[in-house]
Write a protein that holds these residues in place. Structure first.
Motif: not given
Length: 192
Positions: A45, A47-48
């Motif tokens: 989880w 964040p990209d």
């Protein structure tokens, strides 16, 4: 007269409800910490998206670790040249100065510098003395630089007031992006 019940002799329903409340309180308090630690350790989880344009240096490297022995108590736009300061290097030196000027009222919170492994040629040295009087110059230990950085060619670094490397950019960088990154860092920082 009703007999008072002690907590040790409470009815079974009240004991179960009390245990459930205790478990809920523990879950609310400890759950987010356990989740955050798990996300960090197991890398899920994550964040990209990101709000910076350069390469984030998150391993705790400082100027001294890459072969630059210098002190400055401000944010710094540092150009490193592990070889001779050729056209790409000169463009980054110019860009570093322009970015510092572009900071406007925050320009005094930052400086610009050049760390080169080789001596600069006479003409370029003279031009820097005349046109870049605030440019700080440092020697660069090329061997230590190559061991730690591994990137060929000149690089532009954002360095925090403690000497930690924060972001790195190559010679093809867009100056507006570096300016945006530095402004964002200055906005968030209370140091320097």
């Amino acid at each position: 007269m009703a007999a008072a019940t002690s907590p040790l002799h409470a009815p079974e329903g009240r004991k179960a409800r009390g245990r459930l409340q205790l478990l809920l309180i523990l879950f609310v308090v400890l759950g987010p910490m356990i989740l955050a630690t798990s996300m960090y350790k197991l890398q899920f989880w994550v964040p990209d998206g990101r709000s910076y344009h350069g390469v984030m240096i998150g391993n705790g490297l400082g100027r001294a670790d890459i072969g630059i022995d210098a002190q400055d108590e401000r944010w710094q736009l540092l150009v490193s040249a592990p070889e001779a300061c050729a056209e790409d290097c000169r463009q980054l030196v110019y860009l570093a100065r322009q970015i510092q000027i572009g900071l406007g009222r925050d320009a005094s919170r930052a400086s610009h510098a050049l760390a080169s492994a080789q001596a600069l040629d006479g003409d370029y040295q003279g031009m820097l003395d005349r046109e870049y009087p605030q440019l700080q110059r440092y020697p660069l230990d090329a061997q230590r630089y190559r061991q730690k950085v591994g990137e060929p060619g000149p690089q532009l670094w954002i360095v925090d007031p403690h000497g930690n490397l924060v972001l790195r950019y190559d010679a093809k960088v867009n100056g507006k992006q570096v300016l945006d990154d530095l402004r964002h860092l200055l906005k968030l920082s209370n140091i320097g």
